[in-house]
Enzyme design. Structure first.
Site, mmCIF file in Angstrom:
data_model
loop_
_atom_site.group_PDB
_atom_site.id
_atom_site.type_symbol
_atom_site.label_atom_id
_atom_site.label_comp_id
_atom_site.label_asym_id
_atom_site.label_seq_id
_atom_site.Cartn_x
_atom_site.Cartn_y
_atom_site.Cartn_z
ATOM 1 N N GLY A 1 0.789 -1.221 0.000
ATOM 2 C CA GLY A 1 0.000 0.000 0.000
ATOM 3 C C GLY A 1 0.824 1.276 0.000
ATOM 4 C CB CYS B 1 -21.153 -10.224 -20.798
ATOM 5 S SG CYS B 1 -22.849 -9.937 -21.310
#
Lengths: 360, 297, 197
Positions: free
Chosen positions: B32, B272
């Site tokens: 991070g 999809c």
């Protein structure tokens, strides 16, 4: 039935073909040669070399041609090429006192050693469109006889230096390696060498506006042009196995030193201070703007109050580069469907909640 | 291997790659934290993914299979352009299938198909500094990270709640990595934030213009900032994908006529397609507008 | 000199990439040993794994510290100077990489660069050569990169090693990162990894 948009690859190919066609323009008109660009649009070439950080007239001319005259795009092309080049050597500092001067003016002294040399300047032209240039002419313009000055021309700041009236400029450690912004990220506070490097690569328009702002009171630095000089200087490198310097060629440079009023601080007596600008080729607007901004950025080390944009090194150095800013400003035309969908959803929701509250 | 003449494998020279590789290793070691690096000018404009491209170029090898998505889709023009760049300069295999890819470069989405151990996800990051909107100065934000001074961030989020009744951030929603660094997840929708938490794949982030690298190692805690009384929540839709019927994917709104007609379709084009290949179908028509919100599962 | 020239990477671009990926993977999954291929016979006492990592990651910009055993009669230093051009440093606090052939005589971890709170990346990465590395017992490792726990058995580290690591935890984000090397095998212990004996 809805079908998702496809065919990105084909669209890109077509866009490239359209671009090539538009670049060429009417094929009945003769194509520009790189020589024509570098000879007749030489100031565009100079700007592209300066901000592209590479001294190569042919490459800059090619970039200008490829970019259809969009100089920021040409600068980008040159920079992207530059990053792929190996670094063969580091030059010694160029000696601009030994410049083969084509132009040299001072605004602080009426006459001085080396004299005032006006050179090929726009300054006193009346800006009337010259319709004679509209058609090619067989006539070759002839400059007055006389050659560029060969003798060393002492610097105005050296004259002031003798009297101790101007702050001396001494490197903290002349043997310390000079940083390289193309290889290391900016860190703050930035030393002056790093700042100057950033400004030299910086967008001329950005520096012009910032320099202008200092003249209008946003961080006044009370500048005089100590001198501007333009001409050729020799570039030398010192190969490690050789042990002495060898000249590898001449480059055309524009240098500007400003002399700025300084009332003194707790530790420094009243004296003049300097701002410095340097650009490849003949780039006087750039060099002057750079010198103004350089001086403004010295506020912190001179104990001046940092209040104006031009004095703020994070603001100036992070936003000066037109390859960075042009890319990021224009990237918002890339698809942002996903984020926009999130915002749409949020705004609809907030409005629905407001309406619900209002209804109660 | 069809590599462009005159350029090194994966475009960058070896010294640049080494510099980026060393930066990436430190980024993984301090999850991070934003590692400054000597970002190079790339042949694509800043803002187009130069950071992600430099990370991918430094990581990619001849055995990798690369997938590039923008807005979740493989066929958006910038994704196509970047995929072509690597096919040209590294000669690597490319794919549109999430499960086949070893390396996925993304702008603005995390694929819906869960990523697996051994995969690497490379994010393109425009503004790596999550505190930038509360503090424009790098000199200040660097100190704030060093001192774990994140109070202002919470104040900003809470101001949203007082003004709007909720946190008005729908994308680039800040996260806390391994309990220490507040990090920008890049402009992914907050819908994707939970996928970062304990993800089995390695997540690498590159910000070219801002010259920063950062990373989240696999299986690492990634928590979206929130408040006890206002827990983090993600977008959900009332409707399903008009093409595949998915009710669990991030949907893009498509305007289908000039009468305000619209429909929703999966932003993740591969997800999809997988569903349609498996026989799922949507209703194929326009949708109502209503959306609902529910808490994080 | 002749053997040094021949014993680098055969295909520097691809081998460097493969070694980097192994080190990246090892750092992302602390304690999971990885194999690297590199120079078969680097000068004694440098192990092939150490040579591979340094050839892949060290260069003119990375000052290198060698322990007395590694520095030895100068063979390793000459080899590295030739292969990657990394400058030597005698000050462990200036080292980007440190290569240690005799861990039992090594200085404590906090003798090396730990970075600063604002720039924790400026810390030393230590390459420590050990007798053996196995993932079938020994330490219990937890932290980022580890789903629940990894096991790692290491032969040849000083007794204080785990105490050094534990004692330095409160300094985070400052700290050193360690790559343990046994022959061609390597395992990483980034500063975030907790070690329990």
């Amino acid at each position: 039935m809805y079908v998702a948009v496809k065919g990105g690859e084909k669209a890109i190919d077509n866009a490239h073909r359209l671009l090539a066609e538009d670049r060429r323009g009417d094929p009945a008109v003769p194509e520009l040669s790189l020589r024509q660009i570098s000879e007749q649009l030489s100031l565009a070439v100079d700007r592209v070399m300066t901000e592209g950080s590479i001294y190569d007239r042919d490459l800059a001319a090619l970039a200008i041609k490829q970019a259809r005259g969009d100089l920021v795009e040409a600068i980008f092309l040159l920079r992207a090429y530059r990053t792929t080049l190996p670094r063969l050597a580091v030059s010694r500092p160029v000696d601009t006192t030994a410049m083969h001067v084509h132009r040299r003016i001072s605004a602080t002294f009426k006459d001085l050693p080396g004299g005032q040399v006006l050179g090929p300047t726009f300054d006193y032209t009346h800006r009337l469109l010259d319709f004679d240039l509209a058609e090619p002419s067989a006539e070759v313009p002839e400059a007055p006889a006389g050659s560029p000055r060969g003798d060393p021309v002492p610097r105005v700041t050296e004259v002031l230096n003798r009297e101790g009236l101007i702050a001396r400029e001494v490197a903290d450690d002349p043997n310390a390696p000079v940083g390289d912004l193309t290889r290391e990220p900016l860190a703050f506070p930035a030393d002056r060498a790093t700042r100057l490097q950033n400004l030299a690569r910086g967008d001329e328009g950005f520096l012009l506006a910032l320099g202008y702002s200092t003249q209008r009171g946003f961080g006044s630095t009370h500048p005089f042009i100590g001198e501007i000089r333009m001409g050729e200087v020799a570039v030398e490198i010192e190969p490690e196995d050789l042990g002495f310097a060898v000249e590898i060629g001449d480059i055309l440079l524009t240098e500007c030193e400003t002399v700025n009023q300084f009332k003194g601080s707790k530790t420094e007596p009243p004296q003049f201070t300097r701002g410095y600008g340097l650009a490849f080729g003949y780039a006087e607007r750039k060099a002057i703007s750079m010198a103004l901004v350089d001086r403004a950025l010295r506020g912190r080390e001179l104990g001046e109050e940092v209040v104006a944009p031009a004095q703020d090194e994070e603001f100036v150095l992070y936003h000066s580069d037109n390859v960075e800013s042009s890319g990021f400003v224009q990237h918002i035309k890339l698809p942002h469907y996903v984020d926009f969908q999130g915002e749409l959803d949020l705004v609809r929701r907030l409005r629905a909640e407001r309406d619900a509250e209002a209804a109660q | 291997m069809s590599v462009v003449r005159g350029y090194n494998f994966a475009y960058l020279d070896e010294q640049t790659k080494r510099m980026i590789r060393r930066g990436l290793l430190k980024a993984v070691a301090v999850p991070g934290y934003q590692v400054p690096f000597g970002s190079r000018e790339m042949p694509l404009p800043y803002g187009w993914g130069t950071g992600g491209i430099q990370v991918t170029a430094s990581v990619i090898g001849p055995d990798d299979v690369l997938k590039v998505i923008d807005q979740g889709a493989d066929d958006t023009t910038n994704a196509v352009s970047i995929r072509r760049f690597f096919a040209r300069v590294a000669g690597v295999a490319t794919t549109e299938r999430t499960t086949e890819a070893t390396l996925i470069q993304t702008r603005h989405r995390i694929p819906e198909t869960p990523l697996a151990e051994g995969q690497i996800l490379v994010y393109q990051v425009p503004i790596p500094e999550p505190l930038r909107w509360v503090e424009p100065r790098e000199t200040e934000t660097r100190k704030m990270h060093a001192l774990t001074e994140y109070g202002v961030m919470h104040v900003k989020l809470y101001e949203d709640i007082t003004r709007h009744g909720r946190i008005a951030t729908s994308f680039n929603y800040p996260v806390l990595v391994n309990g220490r660094y507040v990090m920008s997840p890049s402009p992914i929708p907050k819908f994707d934030n939970p996928k970062m938490h304990r993800m089995p794949a390695l997540q690498l982030f590159g910000a070219g213009r801002e010259k920063r690298l950062y990373a989240v190692p696999p299986h690492t805690r990634v928590e979206s900032l929130d408040f006890e009384d206002h827990p983090f929540e993600v977008q959900t839709w009332d409707d399903v994908c008009a093409l595949c019927g998915a009710d669990d994917s991030y949907l893009d709104e498509v305007i289908v006529d000039d009468q305000g007609g619209r429909m929703f379709v999966c932003s993740d084009s591969d997800y999809c397609r997988q569903r349609r290949d498996a026989g799922h179908a949507g209703h194929g028509g326009p949708s109502d507008l209503e959306t609902v919100e529910r808490g994080t599962p | 000199m002749a053997t040094m020239i021949s014993d680098g990477f055969d295909d520097p671009v691809m081998q460097t990439q493969a070694v980097f990926r192994a080190v990246l993977d090892a750092t992302a999954r602390p304690g999971r040993p990885r194999e690297v291929t590199g120079p078969a016979a680097p000068p004694e006492p440098m192990m092939p794994g150490t040579a591979a990592v340094l050839l892949a990651l060290a260069d003119l910009d990375t000052p290198l510290w060698l322990d007395r055993a590694m520095a030895g009669s100068g063979g390793v230093a000459d080899y590295l100077a030739f292969q990657c051009g990394a400058p030597r440093t005698d000050d462990p606090r200036r080292a980007v990489f440190a290569a240690i052939a005799d861990p039992l005589a090594m200085p404590p971890l906090d003798a090396f660069a730990l970075g600063s709170d604002e720039a924790p990346e400026t810390s030393t990465t230590l390459l420590i050569q050990v007798a053996d590395l196995r993932d079938d017992g020994g330490w219990r490792l937890t932290g980022p990169g580890i789903e629940s726990a990894h096991r790692l058995a290491v032969d040849g580290l000083p007794d204080d090693f785990v105490a050094w690591r534990t004692g330095g935890r409160h300094l985070f984000p400052r700290g050193t990162d360690v790559i343990l090397i046994a022959g061609r095998r390597l395992a990483a212990l980034p500063r975030t990894t907790r070690i329990e004996e």
